[in-house]
Write a protein that holds these residues in place. Structure first.
Motif, PDB file in Angstrom:
ATOM      1  N   PRO A 183      -5.489  -7.741  -6.415  1.00 26.37           N
ATOM      2  CA  PRO A 183      -6.531  -6.991  -5.706  1.00 26.37           C
ATOM      3  C   PRO A 183      -6.662  -7.485  -4.268  1.00 26.37           C
ATOM      4  N   GLY A 184      -7.073  -6.591  -3.370  1.00 29.55           N
ATOM      5  CA  GLY A 184      -7.254  -6.952  -1.970  1.00 29.55           C
ATOM      6  C   GLY A 184      -5.989  -6.887  -1.147  1.00 29.55           C
ATOM      7  N   THR A 185      -4.894  -6.397  -1.727  1.00 30.73           N
ATOM      8  CA  THR A 185      -3.631  -6.289  -0.983  1.00 30.73           C
ATOM      9  C   THR A 185      -3.624  -4.998  -0.169  1.00 30.73           C
ATOM     10  N   HIS A 186      -3.306  -5.113   1.112  1.00 31.61           N
ATOM     11  CA  HIS A 186      -3.192  -3.926   1.956  1.00 31.61           C
ATOM     12  C   HIS A 186      -1.756  -3.694   2.426  1.00 31.61           C
ATOM     13  N   ARG A 187      -0.868  -4.664   2.183  1.00 31.64           N
ATOM     14  CA  ARG A 187       0.538  -4.509   2.594  1.00 31.64           C
ATOM     15  C   ARG A 187       1.436  -5.267   1.628  1.00 31.64           C
ATOM     16  N   ILE A 188       2.573  -4.654   1.306  1.00 33.78           N
ATOM     17  CA  ILE A 188       3.622  -5.303   0.524  1.00 33.78           C
ATOM     18  C   ILE A 188       4.899  -5.290   1.356  1.00 33.78           C
ATOM     19  N   SER A 189       5.544  -6.441   1.489  1.00 32.80           N
ATOM     20  CA  SER A 189       6.820  -6.540   2.211  1.00 32.80           C
ATOM     21  C   SER A 189       7.852  -7.174   1.289  1.00 32.80           C
ATOM     22  N   ILE A 190       9.045  -6.604   1.280  1.00 33.41           N
ATOM     23  CA  ILE A 190      10.086  -7.045   0.342  1.00 33.41           C
ATOM     24  C   ILE A 190      11.396  -7.275   1.089  1.00 33.41           C
ATOM     25  N   ASP A 191      12.015  -8.425   0.805  1.00 27.98           N
ATOM     26  CA  ASP A 191      13.383  -8.724   1.244  1.00 27.98           C
ATOM     27  C   ASP A 191      14.255  -8.832   0.003  1.00 27.98           C
ATOM     28  N   PHE A 192      15.350  -8.081  -0.008  1.00 22.83           N
ATOM     29  CA  PHE A 192      16.193  -7.974  -1.208  1.00 22.83           C
ATOM     30  C   PHE A 192      17.648  -8.267  -0.846  1.00 22.83           C
ATOM     31  N   GLN A 193      18.268  -9.185  -1.600  1.00 17.36           N
ATOM     32  CA  GLN A 193      19.675  -9.522  -1.393  1.00 17.36           C
ATOM     33  C   GLN A 193      20.353  -9.660  -2.750  1.00 17.36           C
ATOM     34  N   TYR A 194      21.666  -9.441  -2.764  1.00 19.93           N
ATOM     35  CA  TYR A 194      22.412  -9.641  -4.010  1.00 19.93           C
ATOM     36  C   TYR A 194      23.861 -10.001  -3.689  1.00 19.93           C
ATOM     37  N   THR A 195      24.528 -10.613  -4.659  1.00 18.64           N
ATOM     38  CA  THR A 195      25.922 -11.002  -4.505  1.00 18.64           C
ATOM     39  C   THR A 195      26.828  -9.965  -5.179  1.00 18.64           C
ATOM     40  N   GLY A 196      28.114 -10.189  -5.051  1.00 20.56           N
ATOM     41  CA  GLY A 196      29.094  -9.327  -5.707  1.00 20.56           C
ATOM     42  C   GLY A 196      29.590  -8.191  -4.854  1.00 20.56           C
ATOM     43  N   LYS A 197      29.150  -8.127  -3.618  1.00 16.48           N
ATOM     44  CA  LYS A 197      29.567  -7.001  -2.786  1.00 16.48           C
ATOM     45  C   LYS A 197      31.066  -7.016  -2.512  1.00 16.48           C
ATOM     46  N   GLU A 198      31.632  -8.246  -2.508  1.00 10.08           N
ATOM     47  CA  GLU A 198      33.089  -8.320  -2.284  1.00 10.08           C
ATOM     48  C   GLU A 198      33.861  -7.727  -3.458  1.00 10.08           C
ATOM     49  N   GLU A 199      33.198  -7.558  -4.601  1.00  7.87           N
ATOM     50  CA  GLU A 199      33.801  -6.906  -5.756  1.00  7.87           C
ATOM     51  C   GLU A 199      33.257  -5.487  -5.946  1.00  7.87           C
ATOM     52  N   ARG A 200      32.692  -4.954  -4.866  1.00  2.00           N
ATOM     53  CA  ARG A 200      32.182  -3.585  -4.823  1.00  2.00           C
ATOM     54  C   ARG A 200      30.935  -3.385  -5.680  1.00  2.00           C
ATOM     55  N   ALA A 201      30.243  -4.463  -6.014  1.00  2.00           N
ATOM     56  CA  ALA A 201      28.956  -4.314  -6.690  1.00  2.00           C
ATOM     57  C   ALA A 201      27.990  -3.601  -5.753  1.00  2.00           C
ATOM     58  N   THR A 202      27.226  -2.664  -6.304  1.00  2.00           N
ATOM     59  CA  THR A 202      26.294  -1.870  -5.491  1.00  2.00           C
ATOM     60  C   THR A 202      24.958  -1.750  -6.215  1.00  2.00           C
TER      61      THR A 202
END
Length: 490
Positions: free
Chosen positions: A54-73
């Motif tokens: 409660p009381g939240t007026h903003r949500i900010s998200i940073d998202f990262q993942y591995t496996g992109k060199e193997e074409r993971a999406t």
């Protein structure tokens, strides 16, 4: 998984993590979601639940993942407890959502407490691939509230030039449509005009609203040479004032027995913002309802940081400003075009950049620009030049201060004032003591492009202020400095 491949995966993950942490964040993550996606989840969808307090007026998200060199999406989206709030696929690793603005792809609006879901789509995952994801979630990020960019647009201390008062379709800004009809003027045109005129920063100050923030958040990445400062003009029945550096909702409805002005100003400060009085000497009454500064008797002018001493090109409000300085309030000098038409041609009649507020700052970022105003490192350029500069300093014995600072003296006596003006040759410098010119210091012609002159002025004991005006040979005002304070408190 072979050991070498495992170490490569970890290395890539750490690289992605450090890249994410490289964003200018005001605080550590409030919540971190970690997990694995395997080949069995190829072409599936799933949600990662998390709780929003409660009381939240903003949500900010940073998202990262591995496996992109193997074409993971992994494609990214989000839903609140009641509705879908957007999906950006694989094109964004960071996004923010607030009550007033959101990263493009996402919907601004109320932030309900409860169970949200980070939505993940898996367009591709090879059968033997394991992708590790990490989502950092921040609630009410102060840096995100104050700015639309995570990094300074420019680093290095210098004088930055901008316009701190303008209006768009989000209030009463209008301009001709393609067919020539006057219509609410798109915010994009305001930013485009500012960029074309070489401004370093602007504050779009539509009346009593934050709806413009959503457009500004979308435009800032493209206009990466013009800093967009959150702003709004609070229009009370007793006067107008600008608030800079706040995106959250602020109540402006000051009424007797209800919300008082001082509470509004303290609210702005608590949210990291600053406030300035607008066009204080404008006509009032039915000629311009609420435009003249006639606040309640209990107002605290110390809650203001600045005063708009020039509004709309050449209209001076220095008499009001000097009165406040005489009463002991410290107010930096700023100006604003008060533009209501982004397509107005260059010139001193409400055109963007006329006047220009020039601010010394360590970098081109919202915190740095606001700090430049707080410290009084400002002057107003009524010519909208790209090169004029004005600064001065004073000393008395061992005491020394620059424009915006306080010089402490123990008794009446002489002050040595060093004046520096650039690109003002042919103009005349006027040193004002307590808002008035003094016969003891004659006006000083500027005889070179890089002008540096020291003059001596005698002041009495007690509190005083100095400021500089540069005028052309006909006496027309060109530049106006912030004060240098003598024996002011604080």
């Amino acid at each position: 998984m072979p050991i070498m491949n495992r170490w490569m995966t970890v290395a890539v993950f750490l690289l992605l993590l450090f890249s994410a942490l490289g964003r200018a964040q005001s605080s550590p993550a409030d919540l971190v979601l970690n997990g694995d996606v395997t080949g069995k989840q190829h072409q599936t969808y799933f949600g990662i639940p998390f709780e929003v307090p409660p009381g939240t007026h903003r949500i900010s998200i940073d998202f990262q993942y591995t496996g992109k060199e193997e074409r993971a999406t992994l494609d990214l989206g989000i839903a609140d407890p009641e509705r879908f709030r957007g999906q950006s696929g694989g094109n964004k690793s960071h996004f923010t959502i607030s009550e007033t603005d959101a990263t493009p792809s996402y919907l601004p609006g109320a932030i309900p407490a409860g169970k949200w879901q980070l939505l993940i789509a898996v367009p591709n995952m090879r059968s033997k691939t394991v992708a590790h994801y990490r989502a950092e979630i921040r609630f009410n990020d102060r840096a995100e509230d104050a700015s639309f960019t995570a990094h300074p647009l420019e680093t290095g201390k210098r004088w930055y030039r901008g316009d701190l008062h303008m209006h768009t379709a989000h209030s009463d800004g209008s301009c001709p449509s393609q067919s020539g009809r006057m219509i609410p003027c798109p915010l994009f045109l305001t930013v485009q005009t500012a960029a074309s005129r070489g401004l370093d920063f602007i504050a779009i100050t539509d009346h009593n609203t934050g709806s413009q923030n959503n457009d500004m958040r979308e435009l800032q990445p493209y206009f990466d040479r013009v800093l967009l400062i959150p702003g709004r003009e609070m229009t009370t029945f007793h006067g107008h004032f600008n608030v800079f550096g706040v995106t959250q909702f602020m109540d402006y409805r000051v009424t007797p027995g209800g919300l008082d002005l001082n509470t509004v100003l303290r609210d702005a400060a608590s949210k990291g913002g600053i406030a300035s009085v607008n066009h204080a000497e404008s006509p009032g009454g039915e000629a311009c309802m609420g435009c003249r500064w006639e606040p309640p008797a209990d107002e605290n002018m110390n809650l203001f940081t600045a005063a708009e001493v020039i509004n709309g090109g050449r209209t001076s409000h220095a008499k009001f400003w000097d009165t406040q300085l005489r009463d002991g309030h410290r107010l930096a000098a700023i100006g604003g075009s008060d533009s209501h038409n982004a397509t107005s041609p260059p010139g001193p009649h409400g055109s963007i950049g006329w006047p220009t507020t020039v601010i010394e700052a360590d970098e081109l970022s919202v915190p740095a620009i606001l700090n430049g105003i707080r410290t009084g490192r400002t002057f107003v350029d009524l010519t909208a030049s790209h090169d004029k500069q004005l600064d001065f300093e004073a000393k008395s014995g061992d005491a020394h201060a620059h424009m915006g600072e306080t010089l402490h003296t123990t008794a009446a006596g002489p002050l040595e004032v060093r004046i520096h003006a650039v690109a003002c040759a042919g103009s005349v410098v006027h040193l004002l003591l307590d808002g008035e010119e003094t016969n003891a210091v004659p006006s000083t012609p500027v005889d070179k492009a890089d002008f540096d002159r020291t003059v001596t002025i005698t002041v009495g004991a007690g509190r005083h202020w100095l400021r500089i005006e540069v005028r052309d040979s006909d006496g027309t005002l060109q530049l106006m400095s912030s004060p240098l304070y003598v024996n002011f408190p604080g």
